[in-house]
Design a protein around this motif. Structure first.
Motif, mmCIF file in Angstrom:
data_model
loop_
_atom_site.group_PDB
_atom_site.id
_atom_site.type_symbol
_atom_site.label_atom_id
_atom_site.label_comp_id
_atom_site.label_asym_id
_atom_site.label_seq_id
_atom_site.Cartn_x
_atom_site.Cartn_y
_atom_site.Cartn_z
ATOM 1 N N HIS A 101 0.830 -1.202 0.000
ATOM 2 C CA HIS A 101 0.000 0.000 0.000
ATOM 3 C C HIS A 101 0.866 1.255 0.000
ATOM 4 O O HIS A 101 0.631 2.182 -0.781
ATOM 5 C CB HIS A 101 -0.886 -0.015 1.240
ATOM 6 N N VAL A 104 2.330 1.814 -3.309
ATOM 7 C CA VAL A 104 1.377 2.354 -4.281
ATOM 8 C C VAL A 104 1.086 3.819 -3.998
ATOM 9 O O VAL A 104 0.954 4.631 -4.916
ATOM 10 C CB VAL A 104 0.075 1.532 -4.263
ATOM 11 N N ILE A 105 1.015 4.137 -2.717
ATOM 12 C CA ILE A 105 0.809 5.541 -2.347
ATOM 13 C C ILE A 105 1.939 6.387 -2.918
ATOM 14 O O ILE A 105 1.718 7.457 -3.494
ATOM 15 C CB ILE A 105 0.769 5.677 -0.815
ATOM 16 N N GLU A 107 3.875 5.673 -5.435
ATOM 17 C CA GLU A 107 3.743 5.743 -6.890
ATOM 18 C C GLU A 107 2.687 6.763 -7.269
ATOM 19 O O GLU A 107 2.836 7.515 -8.229
ATOM 20 C CB GLU A 107 3.370 4.359 -7.424
ATOM 21 N N ASN A 108 1.655 6.757 -6.472
ATOM 22 C CA ASN A 108 0.567 7.677 -6.710
ATOM 23 C C ASN A 108 1.041 9.128 -6.666
ATOM 24 O O ASN A 108 0.684 9.945 -7.518
ATOM 25 C CB ASN A 108 -0.480 7.457 -5.614
ATOM 26 N N LYS A 110 3.964 10.205 -7.215
ATOM 27 C CA LYS A 110 4.778 10.489 -8.391
ATOM 28 C C LYS A 110 3.911 10.723 -9.623
ATOM 29 O O LYS A 110 4.204 11.580 -10.463
ATOM 30 C CB LYS A 110 5.750 9.339 -8.647
ATOM 31 N N LEU A 111 2.858 9.929 -9.715
ATOM 32 C CA LEU A 111 1.961 10.100 -10.854
ATOM 33 C C LEU A 111 1.293 11.460 -10.824
ATOM 34 O O LEU A 111 1.169 12.128 -11.855
ATOM 35 C CB LEU A 111 0.905 8.995 -10.854
ATOM 36 N N LYS A 112 0.893 11.859 -9.631
ATOM 37 C CA LYS A 112 0.268 13.170 -9.522
ATOM 38 C C LYS A 112 1.247 14.253 -9.950
ATOM 39 O O LYS A 112 0.896 15.191 -10.679
ATOM 40 C CB LYS A 112 -0.192 13.405 -8.083
ATOM 41 N N LYS A 114 3.673 13.854 -11.923
ATOM 42 C CA LYS A 114 3.856 13.735 -13.367
ATOM 43 C C LYS A 114 2.726 14.419 -14.127
ATOM 44 O O LYS A 114 2.956 15.150 -15.108
ATOM 45 C CB LYS A 114 3.916 12.242 -13.732
ATOM 46 N N LEU B 97 -7.728 -1.663 5.503
ATOM 47 C CA LEU B 97 -6.569 -1.312 4.678
ATOM 48 C C LEU B 97 -6.736 -1.818 3.251
ATOM 49 O O LEU B 97 -6.368 -1.142 2.284
ATOM 50 C CB LEU B 97 -5.299 -1.915 5.295
ATOM 51 N N HIS B 101 -6.546 0.288 0.017
ATOM 52 C CA HIS B 101 -5.551 -0.081 -0.985
ATOM 53 C C HIS B 101 -6.178 -0.161 -2.370
ATOM 54 O O HIS B 101 -5.653 0.374 -3.347
ATOM 55 C CB HIS B 101 -4.927 -1.412 -0.608
ATOM 56 N N VAL B 104 -6.872 3.153 -3.727
ATOM 57 C CA VAL B 104 -5.683 3.836 -4.228
ATOM 58 C C VAL B 104 -5.228 3.233 -5.547
ATOM 59 O O VAL B 104 -4.798 3.947 -6.461
ATOM 60 C CB VAL B 104 -4.549 3.777 -3.182
ATOM 61 N N ASN B 108 -4.811 5.101 -8.936
ATOM 62 C CA ASN B 108 -3.550 4.951 -9.652
ATOM 63 C C ASN B 108 -3.775 4.681 -11.133
ATOM 64 O O ASN B 108 -3.123 5.266 -12.005
ATOM 65 C CB ASN B 108 -2.793 3.785 -9.035
ATOM 66 N N LEU B 111 -4.786 7.718 -12.840
ATOM 67 C CA LEU B 111 -3.655 8.628 -13.041
ATOM 68 C C LEU B 111 -2.797 8.176 -14.215
ATOM 69 O O LEU B 111 -2.345 8.978 -15.030
ATOM 70 C CB LEU B 111 -2.816 8.701 -11.768
ATOM 71 N N VAL B 115 -1.934 10.253 -17.458
ATOM 72 C CA VAL B 115 -0.586 10.518 -17.958
ATOM 73 C C VAL B 115 -0.489 10.086 -19.416
ATOM 74 O O VAL B 115 0.100 10.775 -20.253
ATOM 75 C CB VAL B 115 0.463 9.775 -17.107
ATOM 76 N N VAL B 164 6.610 4.353 -12.752
ATOM 77 C CA VAL B 164 6.428 5.770 -13.000
ATOM 78 C C VAL B 164 7.746 6.470 -13.312
ATOM 79 O O VAL B 164 7.820 7.303 -14.191
ATOM 80 C CB VAL B 164 5.778 6.427 -11.765
#
Lengths: 178, 178
Positions: A101, A104-105, A107-108, A110-112, A114, B97, B101, B104, B108, B111, B115, B164
DNA sequence: TTTTAATGTAATGGC
DNA sequence: GCCATTACATTAAT
């Protein structure tokens, strides 16, 4: 290393003894051989059929009742061990999921970021398009003072990226970019 | 409802020999009143000091030994109850959780899609830049057959968006877009 | 060494 | 037969 408590000292009645002959005494503690055999039998088959019970009792020199009791207690022990194992398994799953989790958060984020960057990169193009349109409409352009933060397109900020679906809900893409 | 046992002790001589003098025979089960009182006392204080033990024993008409044993067993029970509670709590945390998860993960995906879309939107600009460069280099351009999937910039696909950090690792932004 | 907390194991009785 | 309960034993820690 291990305290070798001999199996004879505790069990007063002989291993071969059928029924305890001592009236007032409670016999405690089976011998290791008895336990080993019971354990092995239990592993093979959790359930104790009457026939097996008789056989085991005879083999071990124990009353059938005691064999049955041993199996019951063994099952009970088994159950609480299972609960503990289940807990450990679940804990491991939880930790694993937590790590995933967090990954992924991350990564999230970073995507935002990006998306933010890409959006900013698109601003000049949008600006250009807008300028062209304006040029056609009123044939007058002054664009030198227009920075990205004052562009016709609202500057993207954290708020806009909180909800992905709405990120570009407010803006219509110039036809030449679609 | 409850069989009223008398509270006089049983017990025979044990190997370790505790204070056992009453010849009374096997009386197991305590009365509900006794259990209630023990329970109440246990709730107040998990620990059983000798003084309390004596007092309780006198109050309940039980040998101190039996009171001590009851407390020990009660603690053991407490422990396994705690394990079960812990499991339930952890389970709830896990489920919570997991839901978060998945949420998210879903965000993701959106996102990544965003992108992707933004990148495609940038392609014409990049293409334009590339074409200008080529025009300057060999003054020959045929761009009609060039679709987005055959653009000079590799088409983004799922693979590129899996990690990413590498999404744009392979591509240099045209200077006019930076 | 003595005491006790914690754990393991045997046994009982109710359902 | 399964379950909770009672009792006892043993080991670790003090």
């Amino acid at each position: 290393m291990d305290p070798n408590y001999d199996q004879e000292s505790r069990s007063r009645s002989a291993p071969t003894g059928e029924i305890d002959n001592q009236p007032a005494e409670k016999k405690r503690r089976l011998t290791v051989e008895q336990v080993n055999m019971l354990e092995k039998s239990f592993e093979e088959e959790n359930k104790l059929e009457p026939e097996r019970k008789t056989e085991l009792a005879k083999m071990l020199g124990l009353p059938q009742r005691q064999v049955a009791v041993w199996f019951q207690n063994r099952k009970a022990r088994c159950k609480i061990m299972k609960i503990e194992r289940d807990y450990d398994v679940l804990k491991a799953c939880y930790d694993s999921l937590l790590a995933k989790h967090e990954s992924v958060i991350s990564e999230n984020e970073k995507l935002k970021s990006k998306v933010f960057t890409l959006t900013e990169m698109l601003l000049p193009a949008a600006h250009q398009t807008q300028r062209n349109l304006q040029g056609k409409l009123n044939s007058k352009g002054d664009d030198e003072t227009m920075s990205s933060s004052t562009a016709l397109v609202p500057l993207a900020n954290d708020h806009y990226f909180t909800n992905v679906d709405e990120t570009f809900g407010w803006w219509v893409w110039p036809s030449n970019l679609m």
